[in-house]
Design a protein around this motif. Structure first.
Motif, PDB file in Angstrom:
ATOM      1  N   LYS A 130      71.431  79.893  51.604  1.00 52.38           N
ATOM      2  CA  LYS A 130      70.638  78.353  51.510  1.00 52.38           C
ATOM      3  C   LYS A 130      70.467  77.929  52.580  1.00 52.38           C
ATOM      4  CE  LYS A 130      75.237  76.356  50.177  1.00 52.38           C
ATOM      5  NZ  LYS A 130      75.941  76.428  49.082  1.00 52.38           N
ATOM      6  N   PHE A 131      69.797  77.042  52.400  1.00 54.04           N
ATOM      7  CA  PHE A 131      69.234  75.867  53.660  1.00 54.04           C
ATOM      8  C   PHE A 131      69.358  74.168  52.755  1.00 54.04           C
ATOM      9  CE2 PHE A 131      66.978  79.570  55.851  1.00 54.04           C
ATOM     10  CZ  PHE A 131      68.087  79.524  56.783  1.00 54.04           C
ATOM     11  N   ASP A 132      69.865  73.594  53.546  1.00 55.03           N
ATOM     12  CA  ASP A 132      70.073  72.088  53.151  1.00 55.03           C
ATOM     13  C   ASP A 132      70.287  72.030  51.447  1.00 55.03           C
ATOM     14  OD1 ASP A 132      69.328  71.436  55.524  1.00 55.03           O
ATOM     15  OD2 ASP A 132      67.660  71.757  55.482  1.00 55.03           O
TER      16      ASP A 132
ATOM     17  N   TRP B 286      68.924  77.390  47.395  1.00 56.21           N
ATOM     18  CA  TRP B 286      68.877  78.645  47.649  1.00 56.21           C
ATOM     19  C   TRP B 286      67.461  79.280  48.066  1.00 56.21           C
ATOM     20  CZ3 TRP B 286      73.572  80.802  48.425  1.00 56.21           C
ATOM     21  CH2 TRP B 286      74.893  80.269  47.311  1.00 56.21           C
ATOM     22  N   VAL B 287      67.202  79.642  49.403  1.00 56.69           N
ATOM     23  CA  VAL B 287      66.352  80.544  49.998  1.00 56.69           C
ATOM     24  C   VAL B 287      65.732  81.864  49.340  1.00 56.69           C
ATOM     25  CG1 VAL B 287      64.979  80.926  51.835  1.00 56.69           C
ATOM     26  CG2 VAL B 287      65.844  79.178  51.409  1.00 56.69           C
ATOM     27  N   LEU B 288      67.441  82.189  49.452  1.00 61.10           N
ATOM     28  CA  LEU B 288      67.558  83.943  49.161  1.00 61.10           C
ATOM     29  C   LEU B 288      68.829  84.012  48.169  1.00 61.10           C
ATOM     30  CD1 LEU B 288      66.987  85.883  52.729  1.00 61.10           C
ATOM     31  CD2 LEU B 288      64.992  85.770  50.931  1.00 61.10           C
TER      32      LEU B 288
ATOM     33  N   GLY C 196      54.739  88.360  49.230  1.00 53.11           N
ATOM     34  CA  GLY C 196      55.383  87.547  48.824  1.00 53.11           C
ATOM     35  C   GLY C 196      55.035  85.611  49.399  1.00 53.11           C
ATOM     36  N   PRO C 197      55.157  85.264  48.359  1.00 48.77           N
ATOM     37  CA  PRO C 197      54.951  83.642  49.116  1.00 48.77           C
ATOM     38  C   PRO C 197      55.055  83.259  50.314  1.00 48.77           C
ATOM     39  CG  PRO C 197      55.839  82.914  46.275  1.00 48.77           C
ATOM     40  CD  PRO C 197      55.396  84.822  47.402  1.00 48.77           C
ATOM     41  N   ASN C 198      54.899  81.692  50.744  1.00 56.11           N
ATOM     42  CA  ASN C 198      54.887  81.520  51.969  1.00 56.11           C
ATOM     43  C   ASN C 198      56.224  80.429  50.938  1.00 56.11           C
ATOM     44  OD1 ASN C 198      53.433  81.845  54.016  1.00 56.11           O
ATOM     45  ND2 ASN C 198      51.408  79.968  53.148  1.00 56.11           N
ATOM     46  N   GLY C 199      57.275  80.117  51.500  1.00 57.38           N
ATOM     47  CA  GLY C 199      58.184  79.935  51.582  1.00 57.38           C
ATOM     48  C   GLY C 199      59.257  81.145  51.163  1.00 57.38           C
ATOM     49  N   GLY C 200      58.537  81.646  50.444  1.00 54.83           N
ATOM     50  CA  GLY C 200      59.460  82.976  49.524  1.00 54.83           C
ATOM     51  C   GLY C 200      60.384  83.100  50.429  1.00 54.83           C
ATOM     52  N   GLY C 201      60.792  82.906  51.066  1.00 53.39           N
ATOM     53  CA  GLY C 201      62.247  83.600  52.072  1.00 53.39           C
ATOM     54  C   GLY C 201      62.178  84.887  52.967  1.00 53.39           C
ATOM     55  N   LYS C 202      60.619  85.039  52.692  1.00 50.31           N
ATOM     56  CA  LYS C 202      60.281  86.799  53.978  1.00 50.31           C
ATOM     57  C   LYS C 202      61.275  87.040  55.394  1.00 50.31           C
ATOM     58  CE  LYS C 202      56.199  86.479  53.241  1.00 50.31           C
ATOM     59  NZ  LYS C 202      56.060  85.157  52.737  1.00 50.31           N
ATOM     60  N   SER C 203      60.394  85.493  55.513  1.00 55.28           N
ATOM     61  CA  SER C 203      61.552  85.506  56.822  1.00 55.28           C
ATOM     62  C   SER C 203      62.339  85.591  57.504  1.00 55.28           C
ATOM     63  CB  SER C 203      60.158  84.216  57.786  1.00 55.28           C
ATOM     64  OG  SER C 203      59.256  84.548  57.920  1.00 55.28           O
ATOM     65  N   THR C 204      63.364  84.421  56.388  1.00 54.71           N
ATOM     66  CA  THR C 204      64.696  84.663  56.320  1.00 54.71           C
ATOM     67  C   THR C 204      65.228  85.565  55.874  1.00 54.71           C
ATOM     68  OG1 THR C 204      64.137  82.484  55.413  1.00 54.71           O
ATOM     69  CG2 THR C 204      66.607  82.993  54.759  1.00 54.71           C
ATOM     70  N   LEU C 205      64.961  86.554  55.382  1.00 53.85           N
ATOM     71  CA  LEU C 205      65.496  88.153  55.085  1.00 53.85           C
ATOM     72  C   LEU C 205      65.158  88.795  56.023  1.00 53.85           C
ATOM     73  CD1 LEU C 205      64.551  89.759  52.089  1.00 53.85           C
ATOM     74  CD2 LEU C 205      64.380  91.460  53.745  1.00 53.85           C
TER      75      LEU C 205
ATOM     76  N   ASN D 143      60.415  86.490  45.936  1.00 56.69           N
ATOM     77  CA  ASN D 143      60.025  85.277  45.848  1.00 56.69           C
ATOM     78  C   ASN D 143      61.191  84.236  45.340  1.00 56.69           C
ATOM     79  OD1 ASN D 143      58.734  82.805  45.900  1.00 56.69           O
ATOM     80  ND2 ASN D 143      57.784  82.983  43.497  1.00 56.69           N
ATOM     81  N   ARG D 144      62.357  83.966  46.766  1.00 55.59           N
ATOM     82  CA  ARG D 144      63.300  84.583  46.634  1.00 55.59           C
ATOM     83  C   ARG D 144      64.400  85.049  45.927  1.00 55.59           C
ATOM     84  NH1 ARG D 144      63.504  77.398  47.975  1.00 55.59           N
ATOM     85  NH2 ARG D 144      61.914  78.215  48.984  1.00 55.59           N
ATOM     86  N   GLU D 145      63.740  85.303  44.609  1.00 60.68           N
ATOM     87  CA  GLU D 145      64.286  86.709  44.431  1.00 60.68           C
ATOM     88  C   GLU D 145      63.683  87.254  44.423  1.00 60.68           C
ATOM     89  OE1 GLU D 145      65.759  85.973  40.088  1.00 60.68           O
ATOM     90  OE2 GLU D 145      64.937  84.058  40.593  1.00 60.68           O
TER      91      GLU D 145
HETATM   92  N1  ADP Z   1      65.999  77.258  60.165  1.00 64.52           N
HETATM   93  C1  ADP Z   1      65.803  76.911  58.292  1.00 64.52           C
HETATM   94  N2  ADP Z   1      66.624  75.335  58.235  1.00 64.52           N
HETATM   95  C2  ADP Z   1      65.993  75.013  56.704  1.00 64.52           C
HETATM   96  N3  ADP Z   1      64.959  75.814  55.866  1.00 64.52           N
HETATM   97  C3  ADP Z   1      64.760  76.083  56.463  1.00 64.52           C
HETATM   98  C4  ADP Z   1      65.096  77.255  57.458  1.00 64.52           C
HETATM   99  N4  ADP Z   1      64.254  78.228  57.785  1.00 64.52           N
HETATM  100  C5  ADP Z   1      63.833  78.409  56.431  1.00 64.52           C
HETATM  101  N5  ADP Z   1      63.812  77.714  55.732  1.00 64.52           N
HETATM  102  C6  ADP Z   1      63.006  77.490  54.313  1.00 64.52           C
HETATM  103  O1  ADP Z   1      63.447  78.720  53.674  1.00 64.52           O
HETATM  104  C7  ADP Z   1      62.711  78.589  52.637  1.00 64.52           C
HETATM  105  C8  ADP Z   1      61.767  80.034  52.729  1.00 64.52           C
HETATM  106  O2  ADP Z   1      61.271  80.091  54.344  1.00 64.52           O
HETATM  107  P1  ADP Z   1      60.751  81.187  55.117  1.00 64.52           P
HETATM  108  O3  ADP Z   1      61.989  82.514  55.453  1.00 64.52           O
HETATM  109  O4  ADP Z   1      60.191  81.158  56.577  1.00 64.52           O
HETATM  110  O5  ADP Z   1      59.755  82.043  54.267  1.00 64.52           O
HETATM  111  P2  ADP Z   1      58.397  82.642  54.344  1.00 64.52           P
HETATM  112  O6  ADP Z   1      58.779  83.628  55.584  1.00 64.52           O
HETATM  113  O7  ADP Z   1      58.563  83.785  53.106  1.00 64.52           O
HETATM  114  O8  ADP Z   1      57.011  82.078  54.361  1.00 64.52           O
HETATM  115  C9  ADP Z   1      60.931  77.501  52.871  1.00 64.52           C
HETATM  116  O9  ADP Z   1      61.371  76.435  52.073  1.00 64.52           O
HETATM  117  C10 ADP Z   1      61.610  77.341  54.403  1.00 64.52           C
HETATM  118  O10 ADP Z   1      61.178  75.434  54.500  1.00 64.52           O
END
Ligand code: ADP
Ligand code: MG
Lengths: 267, 281
Positions: B35-37, B40-42, B59-68, B235-237
């Motif tokens: 989770k961020f702030d 839940w992002v994932l 998956g869609p933008n903001g779906g958590g791909k980079s986070t994963l 998409n988060r899941e």
């Molecule tokens: N370091 C961070 N701090 C706060 N929120 C973040 C951070 N990194 C990503 N997020 C949030 O997590 C969500 C998923 O981001 P991200 O993984 O970049 O998605 P994707 O790569 O699928 O577009 C977004 O809503 C983004 O704003």
């Protein structure tokens, strides 16, 4: 107009200034590349707390400043790495805390045998042969450390995430760099002073970055900027009867604006 | 995997894919939450990547791909659950041998390095602390630059390149250490349509000849369905995790992903997921 060089205290000041120029310039390049400018300011000011602690305990202010500054630098590194706290906030808090402790320590030690003003603003009249040996030894240590970890420092400064993924020990290197930055601050105190040394931890590298796009010329230009500022600053301060540390920093800033202008023209 | 199978098991699908049981498991995420702030992002991510496969993540933008990807690489610690990389905690092992292409580089444009310097960075960990870069290393780096069509720019300042060119250089850096796992976050930004086919053929040949695994986030459904062995739709899941291949339009499909969607391309799985997301927003 060269008799100033023959004065004993000037000889010491020049020798110290030139050695420090090389160390400060090289460190400043990494400060700029790793975007640690504000950390540099914080660590520099925290050395004041160390000097005051030395005065209170009656031990060498250099030694206590080293211990204090290294400790604060690493604390900033640890706390600034937390998810919930930005590095800037951590630096702001630690650096005011260190200054506040310094003031308290001074108040508690009613001995005035340590020239605190000299540590804050630099006092080139006070540079001894012992100081020169300390600068040569610790400055050499800083330069050798940077030489050993040069490519790793570059990678971390370029992209710390990718460096971490490829197995470079990013956190260790950051802490190590902050420690040698602290050493650099401490050995520079007597010549430029704690208040102004943070400027020299940034300006040479920043000036060089304006007009270079390879790292070897960047380091060379930074060293040149630092040397010209230090030698020129000492010379001007002697003849114009100005504070030496402030003159050095003013000259360095002037060189920064010139190279900023050149950089703009080139683009 | 078919739609029917998906329907019977129900999403999300944490099951092991159709890969021989002795294939080596490089990445294993189990019940990962981030989770961020406070958001839940994932959520409950189960994901595996085996040796010698290309795993596509869409998956869609903001779906958590980079986070994963960052969790896999140890750049982000999950709030719950765990990821294993080569059977260890990510970031703890000394010689990862992972090549990583970040979506957004932290590198500053004005950073005083050449294109060749950047590729050489990929070799620093293997070189070790006291050794210096030698001709043989430069040769290796130039070969990788050649692979991504950037050899003639080797001596240029990195900051002078376009965004896409910079990304190609970073792909070369990811490749230069001969990694066992390549993690690519939206590589299609850098590879234009001309070089695209070559680039993905290169990935396929690395997989086939050197048994390298690739985890690749992409917007380009066509690319993922053509080159990836398996796909995860995030998409988060994870909404779908299974083989790529022809997809039949059935009612089951709509049950999983929602009613009023239109099938837009030959493989609609992930498009649908994006649309589903669009409806929610
Ligand atoms: N370091 C961070 N701090 C706060 N929120 C973040 C951070 N990194 C990503 N997020 C949030 O997590 C969500 C998923 O981001 P991200 O993984 O970049 O998605 P994707 O790569 O699928 O577009 C977004 O809503 C983004 O704003
Ligand atoms: Mg992304």
């Amino acid at each position: 107009m060269i008799e100033w060089i023959h004065l004993e205290f000037m000889k010491n000041a020049l020798a110290a200034g030139m050695m420090l120029s090389v160390v400060l310039a090289v460190v400043s390049c990494f400060v700029v590349l790793r975007r640690f400018s504000f950390i540099g300011v914080g660590v520099a000011h925290s050395a004041f707390g160390g000097v005051a602690l030395g005065a209170l305990l009656g031990i060498s202010p250099t030694l206590s400043a080293i211990v204090f500054a290294v400790a604060v630098a690493n604390a900033i590194g640890v706390v600034g790495n937390q998810k919930r706290l930005s590095a800037d906030t951590a630096i702001g808090i630690f650096f005011s805390l260190a200054m506040a402790l310094g003031v308290i320590f001074i108040g508690m030690s009613n001995s005035y045998n340590v020239d605190l003003f000299g540590y804050l603003f630099g006092n080139i009249l006070a540079i001894t042969h012992q100081d020169l040996r300390v600068i040569a030894l610790l400055g050499g240590l800083v330069l050798v450390s940077i030489w050993i970890f040069f490519k790793e420092f570059m990678f971390v400064a370029f992209d710390s995430e990718v460096a971490h993924v490829s197995g470079i020990p990013v956190r260790f290197l950051d802490h190590f760099f902050l420690s040698i930055l602290s050493l650099t601050v401490v050995i520079s105190m007597k010549v430029v002073g704690i208040i102004l040394v943070s400027a020299l931890l940034v300006i040479p590298g920043a000036a060089a970055a304006q007009i270079t796009d390879r790292y070897v010329p960047m380091f060379a230009v930074a060293v040149a900027v630092a040397l010209v500022s230090t030698v020129g600053g000492l010379w001007i301060s002697y003849y114009a009867n100005l504070a030496s540390g402030a003159t050095i920093v003013t000259l360095a800033s002037l060189l920064f604006f010139i190279s900023f202008g050149i950089g703009k023209l080139k683009k | 995997m078919t739609v029917a199978a998906l329907q019977s098991s129900g999403p999300p699908d944490p099951s092991t894919p159709d890969i021989s049981p002795d294939a080596q498991l490089l990445v294993d995420m189990s019940d990962v939450w981030v989770k961020f702030d406070g958001k839940w992002v994932l959520k409950s991510i189960y994901l595996k990547c085996f040796q010698g496969e290309i795993l596509g993540i869409v998956g869609p933008n903001g779906g958590g791909k980079s986070t994963l990807l960052k969790v896999v690489l140890g750049l982000i610690q999950p709030d719950k659950g765990a990821a294993r990389l080569f059977g260890q905690k990510p970031g703890k092992q000394s010689r990862l041998n992972v090549g990583y292409l970040p979506q957004v580089s932290h590198a500053e444009r004005s950073f005083p390095v050449t294109v060749l310097d950047v590729v050489l960075m990929g070799l620093y960990q293997q070189l070790g602390i006291f050794s210096r870069v030698r001709t043989a290393h430069r040769q290796k780096a130039l070969e990788q630059l050649d692979r991504v069509g950037m050899k003639e720019h080797a001596a240029k300042p990195f900051g002078k390149l376009s965004g896409g060119q910079q990304q190609r250089v970073q792909i070369a850096r990811a490749l230069v250490s001969s990694p066992r796992l390549l993690v690519l976050d939206e590589p299609s930004t850098g590879v234009d349509s001309v070089g695209q086919e070559d680039f993905y053929e290169l990935l396929a040949s690395l997989r086939d000849n050197q048994r390298i695994s690739v985890i690749m986030v992409s917007h380009d459904i066509g690319v993922v369905t053509t080159y990836a062995d398996r796909v995860a739709c995030l998409n988060r899941e994870i909404h779908y995790h299974g083989d790529t291949g022809p997809w039949a339009e059935t009612d089951a499909y709509q049950k999983v992903f929602g009613k009023n969607l239109k099938v837009m391309v030959h493989d609609a799985r992930c498009i649908s997921c994006m649309m589903r997301h669009a409806h929610h927003d």
